[in-house]
Write a protein that holds these residues in place. Structure first.
Motif, mmCIF file in Angstrom:
data_model
loop_
_atom_site.group_PDB
_atom_site.id
_atom_site.type_symbol
_atom_site.label_atom_id
_atom_site.label_comp_id
_atom_site.label_asym_id
_atom_site.label_seq_id
_atom_site.Cartn_x
_atom_site.Cartn_y
_atom_site.Cartn_z
ATOM 1 N N ARG A 1 -3.893 1.099 -4.453
ATOM 2 C CA ARG A 1 -3.024 -0.161 -4.668
ATOM 3 C C ARG A 1 -3.806 -1.022 -4.202
ATOM 4 N NH1 ARG A 1 2.698 0.600 -5.846
ATOM 5 N NH2 ARG A 1 2.599 -1.053 -4.019
ATOM 6 N N ALA B 1 -10.781 7.858 -0.531
ATOM 7 C CA ALA B 1 -9.006 7.106 -1.110
ATOM 8 C C ALA B 1 -9.776 5.887 -2.289
ATOM 9 C CB ALA B 1 -8.631 6.684 -0.770
ATOM 10 N N VAL C 1 0.747 -0.723 0.139
ATOM 11 C CA VAL C 1 -0.082 -0.325 -0.442
ATOM 12 C C VAL C 1 0.799 0.867 0.230
ATOM 13 C CG1 VAL C 1 -2.077 -1.452 1.300
ATOM 14 C CG2 VAL C 1 -0.147 -0.459 2.535
ATOM 15 N N ASN C 2 2.181 1.040 -0.128
ATOM 16 C CA ASN C 2 3.153 2.817 -0.066
ATOM 17 C C ASN C 2 2.990 3.417 1.447
ATOM 18 O OD1 ASN C 2 5.050 3.905 -1.386
ATOM 19 N ND2 ASN C 2 3.199 4.977 -2.561
ATOM 20 N N ALA C 3 3.046 2.472 1.914
ATOM 21 C CA ALA C 3 2.783 3.183 3.260
ATOM 22 C C ALA C 3 3.818 4.287 3.232
ATOM 23 C CB ALA C 3 3.259 2.293 4.705
ATOM 24 N N MET D 1 0.085 7.721 5.679
ATOM 25 C CA MET D 1 -0.678 7.328 4.704
ATOM 26 C C MET D 1 -0.402 6.059 4.580
ATOM 27 S SD MET D 1 -1.774 10.371 5.127
ATOM 28 C CE MET D 1 -2.392 11.185 3.411
ATOM 29 N N LEU D 2 -1.407 5.290 3.525
ATOM 30 C CA LEU D 2 -1.530 4.698 2.773
ATOM 31 C C LEU D 2 -2.233 4.706 1.628
ATOM 32 C CD1 LEU D 2 -2.649 2.339 5.874
ATOM 33 C CD2 LEU D 2 -0.515 2.512 4.804
ATOM 34 N N ASN D 3 -1.763 3.943 0.512
ATOM 35 C CA ASN D 3 -2.307 3.774 -0.825
ATOM 36 C C ASN D 3 -3.693 3.327 -1.012
ATOM 37 O OD1 ASN D 3 -3.297 4.211 -3.804
ATOM 38 N ND2 ASN D 3 -1.499 5.739 -3.542
ATOM 39 N N THR E 1 -7.752 12.477 -3.689
ATOM 40 C CA THR E 1 -6.827 12.060 -2.822
ATOM 41 C C THR E 1 -6.456 9.849 -3.152
ATOM 42 O OG1 THR E 1 -5.294 11.053 -0.851
ATOM 43 C CG2 THR E 1 -8.080 11.119 -0.749
ATOM 44 N N GLU E 2 -6.203 9.781 -3.304
ATOM 45 C CA GLU E 2 -5.793 8.216 -3.972
ATOM 46 C C GLU E 2 -5.374 6.802 -2.202
ATOM 47 O OE1 GLU E 2 -2.884 7.021 -6.411
ATOM 48 O OE2 GLU E 2 -4.141 8.263 -8.412
ATOM 49 N N GLU E 3 -5.134 8.305 -1.198
ATOM 50 C CA GLU E 3 -4.530 7.395 0.147
ATOM 51 C C GLU E 3 -5.449 7.885 1.315
ATOM 52 O OE1 GLU E 3 0.010 8.163 -0.261
ATOM 53 O OE2 GLU E 3 -0.926 9.934 0.184
ATOM 54 N N GLU F 1 -10.718 7.398 3.734
ATOM 55 C CA GLU F 1 -10.955 5.748 3.452
ATOM 56 C C GLU F 1 -11.726 5.971 2.559
ATOM 57 O OE1 GLU F 1 -12.824 5.073 7.384
ATOM 58 O OE2 GLU F 1 -10.908 6.308 6.629
#
Length: 220
Positions: free
Chosen positions: A114, A88, A29-31, A109-111, A49-51, A85
């Motif tokens: 993904r 996102a 999740v690209n944290a 921050m979590l994407n 946002t995507e996060e 959430e």
């Protein structure tokens, strides 16, 4: 991230994962972690946002503001809570809320995007995270449903009693602390602070409750 593993372990988003699995899927999740000082914005209304964010330390407020500075507090996020959430999870959606650091805080921050595509390694952790995300979103709906219940009452008195009754049930006790100070409580219930203070004084005189700062005791 290892120093925050105790926070991540108790988060519903990472439910069912071991410590090793949690650290492993953070890459999925690209944290990334960010630090925000008290009063600064984490998200602003009008952005996209995507996060989503997870509070690692400190606290944040989810608010709505109009052009004249009137503030409506939707909820308070403490350590371990998520925000952003729903936005996102829906690509291209525009935030109609802002998130502000109530105290100095660190945010993970979590994407979410993904999570919504097929994992190239087809890992089992990825599927668990998707299921957990659905649970997190459902819980957020329940939280906002509670708020709607309170603010839909016609009078300040009814809004107060609705909210305090709900908090009493949540704590399984007639004596409890609420997460807001007086101004924040007024903003949360969408009422004027002065009018709310008057009603609280009346409720105390009528023997329905006792209060000291953010501590309340309901009397039956």
């Amino acid at each position: 991230m290892k120093k925050y593993i105790s926070v991540l372990r108790t988060s519903p988003f990472f439910s069912g994962l071991t410590d090793e699995e949690i650290l492993s899927v953070l890459h999925c999740v690209n944290a990334t972690s960010i630090v925000k000082t008290e009063g600064t914005y984490i998200f602003r209304a009008g952005d996209s946002t995507e996060e989503m964010g997870l509070v690692l330390s400190g606290s944040a407020l989810i608010i709505q503001e109009d052009l004249w500075g009137h503030r409506n507090i939707l909820s308070r996020c403490k350590t371990g809570d998520f925000f952003g959430e729903p936005y996102a999870a829906k690509p291209g959606s525009v935030l109609n809320i802002s998130v502000v650091a109530e105290k100095n805080c660190e945010i993970l921050m979590l994407n979410v995007r993904r999570l919504l595509v097929t994992c190239p390694t087809a890992c089992d952790h990825h599927q668990k995270l998707v299921r957990n995300l659905v649970s997190v979103l459902a819980n957020k709906i329940l939280i906002f449903n509670d708020k709607i219940t309170h603010i839909s009452k016609r009078t300040t008195r009814e809004k107060l009693l609705s909210y305090l009754s709900s908090e009493s049930i949540k704590h399984s006790s007639l004596s409890f602390d609420i997460p807001f100070d007086r101004q924040q409580l007024a903003d949360f219930l969408c009422v004027e602070r002065a009018a709310m203070s008057v009603e609280l004084s009346k409720l105390q005189k009528e023997g329905l409750l006792k209060t000291n700062r953010n501590h309340f005791e309901l009397l039956t």
